[in-house]
Structures are given as structure tokens and as C-alpha cells.
Design a protein around this motif. Sequence first.
Motif, PDB file in Angstrom:
ATOM      1  N   ASP A 141       0.831  -1.207   0.000  1.00 56.74           N
ATOM      2  CA  ASP A 141       0.000   0.000   0.000  1.00 56.74           C
ATOM      3  C   ASP A 141       0.871   1.264   0.000  1.00 56.74           C
ATOM      4  O   ASP A 141       0.574   2.227   0.688  1.00 56.74           O
ATOM      5  CB  ASP A 141      -0.956   0.004   1.195  1.00 56.74           C
ATOM      6  N   ARG A 142       1.910   1.212  -0.771  1.00 55.81           N
ATOM      7  CA  ARG A 142       2.801   2.369  -0.871  1.00 55.81           C
ATOM      8  C   ARG A 142       3.726   2.180  -2.062  1.00 55.81           C
ATOM      9  O   ARG A 142       3.764   1.113  -2.668  1.00 55.81           O
ATOM     10  CB  ARG A 142       3.595   2.563   0.404  1.00 55.81           C
ATOM     11  N   LYS A 143       4.487   3.207  -2.340  1.00 55.40           N
ATOM     12  CA  LYS A 143       5.446   3.119  -3.425  1.00 55.40           C
ATOM     13  C   LYS A 143       6.667   2.309  -2.994  1.00 55.40           C
ATOM     14  O   LYS A 143       7.016   2.259  -1.816  1.00 55.40           O
ATOM     15  CB  LYS A 143       5.886   4.510  -3.868  1.00 55.40           C
ATOM     16  N   ILE A 144       7.298   1.690  -4.018  1.00 56.95           N
ATOM     17  CA  ILE A 144       8.516   0.907  -3.799  1.00 56.95           C
ATOM     18  C   ILE A 144       9.659   1.591  -4.541  1.00 56.95           C
ATOM     19  O   ILE A 144       9.538   1.933  -5.714  1.00 56.95           O
ATOM     20  CB  ILE A 144       8.352  -0.534  -4.322  1.00 56.95           C
ATOM     21  N   MET A 145      10.749   1.820  -3.829  1.00 58.38           N
ATOM     22  CA  MET A 145      11.960   2.337  -4.454  1.00 58.38           C
ATOM     23  C   MET A 145      12.917   1.156  -4.631  1.00 58.38           C
ATOM     24  O   MET A 145      13.240   0.465  -3.654  1.00 58.38           O
ATOM     25  CB  MET A 145      12.597   3.418  -3.584  1.00 58.38           C
TER      26      MET A 145
END
Length: 465
Positions: A129-133
Motif C-alpha cells: 500500500d505504498r510506493k517501492i523504491m
Amino acid sequence: MKFFMDSLAKKLWLTITAAIVVTIVYSYFLSYLFYEKLYVENVEKALLEEGNRLALDYEGGPLTNELKDKIDWYSSKSETEIFIVSNPRELSACLPFDIDYETLISGEEREKLLNGLPVQKVGFEERFDRKIMAVVIPLLDENRLEGIIYLYIPLAKISEVTTDFAYLWLIAAIVFLIIAIFLGTMLVKRLTKPLLDMKLAAGRVSKGDYSVKIANESMDEIGQLARAFNQMSLSIQKEDERKKEFLANVSHELRTPISYVKGYSDALHSGIVQQDERNKYLTLIHREAGRMERLVDDLLDLSKLDSDEYKMVKTPLPLAQLIEDALQKYMLIMKKKNVSLHLELDPDIIINGDEGRIEQVLQNIIDNSIRYTDTGTIHLKMFKTIDGCCIEIKDTGIGIPAEDLDKIKQRFFRVNKARTRKDGGTGLGLAIAEKLVNLHGGNLQIDSKLGKGTIVQIHLPVLDI
């Protein structure tokens, strides 16, 4: 909207509120900018540095189990998820989320890896539920891609980044809001109070109370407006007093001749006047009627001169000739009063003026000189000056007291406090003369000494020929 438009205080509050809202919105977008520029870039930089340090342990050739074990051990100790694989396609078995190889590493990105360049990727992952770097570090051996090190970390949401100080920020915002309301209220009251005072003062002035004054010592525009209002109130007061005095003077000037005319005409009408005295009474009535006529004419002249609609017909005038023509009518009366006339006129002076009005100015001044000079001399001189020309009329008459010189050009002012009319005109002659001279771009100056005479100077611009 009309609710805010009927009060300056409301407008100021609306402006302050709009400024606060704009500031909050700006801060909101600024925080996301800092998030992207500072936090995300720092995470990316850290991943690159971490991946490059791990890549230093690779010595070439196929990937060894020893290197893989070392990377796995490091991954267990780090917050970053780290995988080392010989083929990028093997990542799908390692990562805890579904991944499409073509999406993971495109053909262009594979070329970068073959050139020894790392690949950075950011994407949203539903599982977290978030961005992945993510960062992909190539492991090359003589231009052959023997494997990759894949590092990824979920990016924290901005709300998570600010969790530690969110409550402090909320408390500070509430305190700031209270202080802003308090200071804003004081500021709005301070700014609008002088204007409210002016509104009330203007109401009092409109009702005839000119004594009201605005007490404001500030140097800003509102303070300047307050001082301008005070000056306006004082000017209106003076003008009102002048008008009252003017009406009183007009009434006074007309009362005596009207009473004479009425009294003499009543005497003639009743028949109590003897036949041999009728001509005497008719002469007195004619004299007083003529005085009223002159007064009315002078008042009409002043009324026209005070209005912006008054126009003069200016033409080039040889001033010396005009003065000589104007003096002809006074020769007989000067002879009767034993007054000698001396002229010194420059015949080359030409002015641009209204002939009738310039003659009227000369007549008003010469009338006074002759009236107040008995058995004396009038010296009329005209000469050029730096700024134009000067007509100087100097007599040896009774003169004017020093305390009356500043008032002599006021309307209805007479040096003779008894206000007799046998030795004076309407009291408007000098006021009219000064107005006419000013309309010609000149000025009128009077100097006198009691018992020694009077000097009147008329300064006028000339035409350059």
C-alpha cells in the motif's frame, strides 16, 4: 459577497483569511516538494551507495555461493531487502510480490546494465500500500552480465514521515491561530478606527460642525488622509465664515442706499417735499440707485471670476497706448482736485490680454489713487522686468495703516472703519483687480505708509516679439 463589501474591516478580515489559506496550501505543496526532493532522493542515493558497496565483493566470473550467502546475511541485518541473482528472471521467485520481468527491466534498461550503469525504479505496490523504491546494480565480467544485485525498500508516506511532530505542529497551529486572531483583531481595529472617526467627523461637518478634528499622528497614508481631512474641515470653516461675512457685507452695503431710496421716494410720494426741493431728492435717489447698480455689477463680476466658466478674450495689446487711453477720463477730476500726473511708459511692451479687463484693473486702482489724494502727485510708470513688465502707480495720498495692508484686497474691506461711502466705493474694486491680474498670469502688490502715500505694482507677463 455584499456582506463583505459593506465594511473595510470585513474586507481586511477576508484578505487576512485568504492569505492564511494561501499560505497553508502553499505549505502543503511545499511539503510534498521537500518530500520528493529530500526524502525520496536520499533513499535513492542510499540504495545506490549500499548496492555499489556490496558490488565491490564481486571478483568476476559466475556468482559463487559464498557471495550469495554473504549478501543474504547482509540483507537479514539491513532494513533494505536485497537479492543477488544470476538472471533477472529469477527475481520473480525471490520477491514477495508478483512481478513481470518485462515491466521490471525493459530492453533499454538492460542496455544500461550491460554498460555498467545502475537502474533506479519507483512503482506502487498494492501489497505494501505504498510506493517501492528499487535499485538494480549490474555485476559485469568482461562486458558479460553475470548477475545483478536487486535492492528495494518501501517508501514511507508523508504522513508517516511527519508522525513524530504532527501533534506538535497541530498544537503550534492552534496557538498560532489564536495569536493571529488576537493580533489581527487589534490590527484591523487600529487600521479602521481613524477611518471610522473620519466617517463620524464627516457627518458632523456636513451638519455644520467644523470644529471636529481627527487625532492621528501616524506618518502613513491614513495619517496623511487624517491631516488632509483636518485641513479640508478648516478650509470649509473659513469658506463658510467668509460666505457669512460676505452676505453680511452685501446686506450692509445695500441697506443704506435702499433706505435712502425708500425714504426719499416716500417723501416725494407723500407730497411733504416742497417743489423747490424735489430735484434735490431726485438727485439723491439717482445717486443711491447708481451706487446699488455699481455694487450689483461688481458682485456679478466677482461671481463670474470665481467660476471656472469665466473666459477672457486675449489679444496682443500695446500696453502704453491702453494706459494713456484709460487716463483720459480722469484728467478733468485730477485738475479739479489739483492732482498732477507724471507718466513714464515703455512703448515697446506688448502683453497678451483682455483689453476691457486690463482697463478695468487700471480704473479700479487709479480711482483709489485719485480718491485718496488731494493736492498731490500721481506717478504712473511702466517698465520691463526679468519676468515680464510692471505697471507702478505711486501717489502722495493719505496712505494705508500698516495693520490694514494685509486686508486691503479682501472683499468689502475699507480702511475707513466708519464705512462712509462718500470717500469710498463698493469695497470690491481691489478684490476684482487682483482676480483679473491673476487670470492674466500676473500678481498685484500694494505697499503704503500712512500719511505718505501708496504704491501699487501690477506685474504681468509680456509677449516676446
